[in-house]
Design a protein around this motif. Structure first.
Motif, PDB file in Angstrom:
ATOM      1  N   GLU A 127    -100.876  48.720  -9.053  1.00  0.00           N
ATOM      2  CA  GLU A 127    -100.868  47.841  -8.097  1.00  0.00           C
ATOM      3  C   GLU A 127    -100.606  48.305  -6.556  1.00  0.00           C
ATOM      4  O   GLU A 127    -100.234  49.932  -6.438  1.00  0.00           O
ATOM      5  CB  GLU A 127     -98.732  47.811  -7.930  1.00  0.00           C
TER       6      GLU A 127
ATOM      7  N   ARG B   4     -93.879  45.486  -6.165  1.00  0.00           N
ATOM      8  CA  ARG B   4     -93.422  44.141  -6.201  1.00  0.00           C
ATOM      9  C   ARG B   4     -91.634  43.749  -5.752  1.00  0.00           C
ATOM     10  O   ARG B   4     -91.205  43.274  -4.940  1.00  0.00           O
ATOM     11  CB  ARG B   4     -93.851  43.341  -7.422  1.00  0.00           C
TER      12      ARG B   4
ATOM     13  N   ASP C 187     -90.008  47.829 -18.284  1.00  0.00           N
ATOM     14  CA  ASP C 187     -91.419  46.597 -18.301  1.00  0.00           C
ATOM     15  C   ASP C 187     -92.379  46.719 -19.223  1.00  0.00           C
ATOM     16  O   ASP C 187     -92.041  46.325 -20.838  1.00  0.00           O
ATOM     17  CB  ASP C 187     -91.719  48.046 -17.472  1.00  0.00           C
TER      18      ASP C 187
ATOM     19  N   GLY D 290     -94.138  37.444 -20.590  1.00  0.00           N
ATOM     20  CA  GLY D 290     -94.512  36.306 -19.461  1.00  0.00           C
ATOM     21  C   GLY D 290     -93.115  35.523 -19.828  1.00  0.00           C
ATOM     22  O   GLY D 290     -92.670  35.061 -21.094  1.00  0.00           O
TER      23      GLY D 290
ATOM     24  N   ALA E 128     -88.951  40.375 -12.192  1.00  0.00           N
ATOM     25  CA  ALA E 128     -89.964  39.735 -11.482  1.00  0.00           C
ATOM     26  C   ALA E 128     -90.807  39.136 -12.857  1.00  0.00           C
ATOM     27  O   ALA E 128     -90.961  39.872 -14.080  1.00  0.00           O
ATOM     28  CB  ALA E 128     -90.820  40.424 -11.574  1.00  0.00           C
TER      29      ALA E 128
ATOM     30  N   VAL F  81     -95.965  38.487 -13.675  1.00  0.00           N
ATOM     31  CA  VAL F  81     -96.857  38.785 -13.284  1.00  0.00           C
ATOM     32  C   VAL F  81     -97.932  39.548 -14.021  1.00  0.00           C
ATOM     33  O   VAL F  81     -98.403  39.340 -14.689  1.00  0.00           O
ATOM     34  CB  VAL F  81     -95.915  40.521 -12.736  1.00  0.00           C
ATOM     35  N   GLN F  82     -98.731  39.356 -13.062  1.00  0.00           N
ATOM     36  CA  GLN F  82    -100.525  39.376 -13.645  1.00  0.00           C
ATOM     37  C   GLN F  82    -100.495  41.005 -14.345  1.00  0.00           C
ATOM     38  O   GLN F  82    -100.151  41.709 -13.584  1.00  0.00           O
ATOM     39  CB  GLN F  82    -101.199  39.114 -12.693  1.00  0.00           C
ATOM     40  N   SER F  83    -100.367  40.927 -15.874  1.00  0.00           N
ATOM     41  CA  SER F  83    -100.951  41.884 -16.311  1.00  0.00           C
ATOM     42  C   SER F  83    -102.411  42.366 -16.751  1.00  0.00           C
ATOM     43  O   SER F  83    -102.871  43.546 -16.378  1.00  0.00           O
ATOM     44  CB  SER F  83     -99.132  42.239 -17.052  1.00  0.00           C
TER      45      SER F  83
ATOM     46  N   THR G 169     -99.264  37.477 -18.989  1.00  0.00           N
ATOM     47  CA  THR G 169     -98.322  38.319 -18.105  1.00  0.00           C
ATOM     48  C   THR G 169     -97.053  38.978 -18.743  1.00  0.00           C
ATOM     49  O   THR G 169     -96.640  38.409 -19.135  1.00  0.00           O
ATOM     50  CB  THR G 169     -97.721  36.832 -16.581  1.00  0.00           C
TER      51      THR G 169
ATOM     52  N   ASP H 114     -92.795  40.281 -17.786  1.00  0.00           N
ATOM     53  CA  ASP H 114     -92.123  40.215 -16.580  1.00  0.00           C
ATOM     54  C   ASP H 114     -91.471  41.474 -16.710  1.00  0.00           C
ATOM     55  O   ASP H 114     -91.496  42.625 -17.554  1.00  0.00           O
ATOM     56  CB  ASP H 114     -90.501  39.964 -17.385  1.00  0.00           C
TER      57      ASP H 114
END
Ligand code: CTP
Ligand code: ZN
Length: 153
Positions: free
Chosen positions: A2, A6, A17, A21, A44, A47-49, A54, A56
């Motif tokens: 990234e 974020r 982490d 999602g 968050a 989040v596109q992973s 996705t 969180d």
């Protein structure tokens, strides 16, 4: 990798982490973190992973985790990574793991199970399968799947 963060870095606390999602609120609830707990939390969600899924990410300031809490998190987010932050640095980083024997943190769904009787017996389950998640009560042999597990956590 990234380009930007974020949510900002924290001075002290934990970062959870790779939570599936949408499951971060459930993680907060099993940690009893809410309005009255006094912890500062950054969330968050979705989040596109990778291409398909996705994730969180949770950052909880000034909070550390006990073994039983790590076990609960593992049952919700089996691939979660935990970073322990001290003075802005990562002092420890590890992945949670669903224990082969799950002791004390879950109630059996079978109302007639001896663990739900009048004499308190500590519930105990064995892990049958990680994905899909299936555990079995060692007393009554009732199986519990992901949704039953999550609703009894
Ligand atoms: N982090 C934080 N505050 C700090 C240090 C780290 O909030 N003072 C967070 C980072 O934002 C990241 C996590 O802790 O979400 C782990 O940090 P790091 O291992 O440096 O990040 P990545 O390499 O991106 O982690 P991964 O490879 O697990 O995605
Ligand atoms: Zn049982």
């Amino acid at each position: 990798m990234e380009r930007t963060l974020r949510i900002s870095k924290i001075r002290e606390g934990i970062v959870i982490d790779h939570i599936p999602g949408g499951k971060s609120l459930k993680v907060l609830s099993v940690l009893n973190i809410g309005e009255k707990s006094g912890y500062t939390v950054s969330v968050a969600m979705f989040v596109q992973s990778n291409r398909m899924k996705t994730k969180d990410v949770l950052k909880i300031e000034s909070r550390f985790l006990e073994k039983s809490e790590l076990d609960r998190i593992a049952l919700i987010a089996p691939d979660a990574t935990i970073s322990v932050i001290k003075n802005y640095e990562i002092s420890e980083k590890f992945t949670v793991e669903i224990p082969k024997r799950i002791l004390g943190i879950l109630k059996c769904n079978n109302q007639n199970c001896i663990t739900n009787g009048r004499e308190p017996i500590r519930p105990e389950f064995e892990l049958l399968s990680r994905s899909p998640l299936v555990i079995r009560c060692i007393f009554c042999e009732r199986n519990m799947g992901e949704s039953e597990i999550h609703s009894s956590l």
